[in-house]
Design an enzyme around this catalytic site. Structure first.
Site, PDB file in Angstrom:
ATOM      1  CG  ASP A  16      -4.991 -14.227  -2.399  1.00 13.59           C
ATOM      2  OD1 ASP A  16      -5.022 -13.080  -2.187  1.00 13.59           O
ATOM      3  OD2 ASP A  16      -4.148 -14.986  -1.707  1.00 13.59           O
ATOM      4  CE1 TYR A  48      -2.806 -11.065  -8.968  1.00  8.48           C
ATOM      5  CE2 TYR A  48      -4.692 -10.149  -8.074  1.00  8.48           C
ATOM      6  CZ  TYR A  48      -4.076 -10.895  -8.998  1.00  8.48           C
ATOM      7  OH  TYR A  48      -4.758 -11.772  -9.742  1.00  8.48           O
ATOM      8  N   GLY A  49       0.837  -7.374  -4.592  1.00  9.16           N
ATOM      9  CA  GLY A  49       1.139  -6.103  -3.411  1.00  9.16           C
ATOM     10  C   GLY A  49       2.142  -5.098  -4.054  1.00  9.16           C
ATOM     11  CB  CYS A  79      -6.710 -10.445  -2.663  1.00 10.91           C
ATOM     12  SG  CYS A  79      -5.045  -9.584  -3.078  1.00 10.91           S
ATOM     13  CG  ASN A  80      -6.339  -7.282   2.880  1.00 14.12           C
ATOM     14  OD1 ASN A  80      -6.894  -6.514   3.953  1.00 14.12           O
ATOM     15  ND2 ASN A  80      -6.253  -8.786   3.196  1.00 14.12           N
ATOM     16  CB  THR A  81      -3.277  -6.131  -2.913  1.00 14.52           C
ATOM     17  OG1 THR A  81      -2.287  -6.514  -1.922  1.00 14.52           O
ATOM     18  CG2 THR A  81      -2.819  -5.245  -3.939  1.00 14.52           C
ATOM     19  CB  CYS A 190      -1.449  -8.839   3.914  1.00 19.22           C
ATOM     20  SG  CYS A 190      -0.970  -9.962   2.939  1.00 19.22           S
ATOM     21  CB  THR A 191      -5.064 -12.907   2.193  1.00 23.57           C
ATOM     22  OG1 THR A 191      -4.236 -12.724   1.188  1.00 23.57           O
ATOM     23  CG2 THR A 191      -6.293 -12.537   2.201  1.00 23.57           C
TER      24      THR A 191
HETATM   25  N1  DGL Z   1      -2.994 -11.544  -1.020  1.00 22.19           N
HETATM   26  C1  DGL Z   1      -2.300 -10.157  -1.232  1.00 22.19           C
HETATM   27  C2  DGL Z   1      -2.918  -9.330   0.097  1.00 22.19           C
HETATM   28  O1  DGL Z   1      -3.800  -9.651   0.641  1.00 22.19           O
HETATM   29  C3  DGL Z   1      -0.671 -10.653  -0.513  1.00 22.19           C
HETATM   30  C4  DGL Z   1      -0.041 -11.214  -1.457  1.00 22.19           C
HETATM   31  C5  DGL Z   1       0.309 -10.309  -2.903  1.00 22.19           C
HETATM   32  O2  DGL Z   1       1.045  -9.318  -2.673  1.00 22.19           O
HETATM   33  O3  DGL Z   1      -0.180 -10.757  -3.976  1.00 22.19           O
HETATM   34  O4  DGL Z   1      -2.639  -8.324   0.006  1.00 22.19           O
END
Ligand code: DGL
Length: 276
Positions: A16, A48-49, A79-81, A190-191
């Protein structure tokens, strides 16, 4: 035969952008207690978002290379992003099977909705990518989707403000338009967001079903391991190792407490920079 049984005992690599992916680790530990997990959080470069697609792609390729260097038998993009922006590149370049969080979440949402109207929330980059829309429409072209970026949720969660007046106000501000639109299912894309589940659930009440990408991702990993004959021996005691690219801050304690997760000493890893 011996080679395959040695492969089965290798860890599942999970990554992540930071600590939030521990929500997926928690779900994996519950579902697959015999599996060892090597978790790598890119805390040196989180979040990352809000970053561009080429940057998230590069970071994801680098972190995946680091998991391969740890001898992982499969990689989970927790990680969704990163899943939204980098999964095709990761699938094309990585020699082990990859699981992201978008498709499992979309599958669960399509299965959960009764009125065919699904809400999706995530970081700016995830929502802008349209990855959930594509995944949902590929499964059911008739589905309606209302998507919304909730950029304040991640810092709120990292501050440990999982409940309270300010949290309730921000939840209401972001989610009221989705409720007004008529969604009956909401994907927590989002995680970090499973940590806000209670506050979100309190606002939405019983009429909107919550789809947690962590749980559905864990189920997808279980199926994948079965299909590829990669399940660890039922007698194995699954170990959990956690490594970060920068020393942990207070959010690690917030997440561990909220998730009731035990980890040993956190390891540190230097980012491997890939030459472009
Ligand atoms: N892990 C990111 C997600 O699941 C959230 C945190 C980030 O912005 O890096 O999208």
């Amino acid at each position: 035969m011996a080679a395959q049984s040695a492969l089965r005992e290798k860890p599942i690599g999970v990554f992540d952008s930071g600590i939030g992916g521990l929500t997926v680790v928690r779900a994996l530990r519950e579902l697959l207690p015999n599996e060892s997990i090597f978790y790598l959080g890119d805390t040196a470069r989180v979040p990352y978002g809000g970053k561009s697609a080429p940057t998230v792609e590069r970071y994801s390729l680098e972190i995946t290379a680091m998991l391969l260097a740890e001898d992982c038998k499969t990689v989970v993009v927790a990680c969704n992003t990163a899943s939204a922006l980098a999964l095709p590149q990761l699938e094309a370049t990585t020699p082990v099977p990859i699981t992201g969080v978008i498709r499992p979440g979309a599958q669960a949402a399509v299965g959960a909705t009764r009125n065919g109207h699904i809400g999706v929330i995530g970081t700016r980059a995830t929502i802008k990518s349209g990855a959930y829309e594509r995944a949902l429409l590929a499964l059911d072209p008739a589905v309606r989707i209302s998507a919304r970026a909730c950029p304040l949720f991640v810092p709120l969660i990292e501050e440990g403000w999982l409940q309270g007046e300010i949290t309730d106000q921000i939840v209401r501000q972001y989610l009221a338009p989705l409720v007004a639109d008529g969604v009956d299912t909401l994907v927590l894309g989002c995680t970090h967001y499973p940590l806000l589940r209670e506050a979100i659930g309190q606002f939405l009440g019983d009429t909107v079903r919550l789809v947690d990408s962590a749980q559905n991702c864990a189920t997808a990993v279980a199926h994948l391991l079965e299909k590829k004959d990669l399940r660890a021996d039922p007698g194995s005691s699954g170990q959990l190792a956690v490594a970060l690219t920068d020393p942990p801050d207070a959010f690690l304690d917030v997440a561990l407490k909220a998730l009731q997760l035990e980890i040993g000493e956190v390891q540190l890893r230097e980012v491997i920079h890939l030459t472009r």
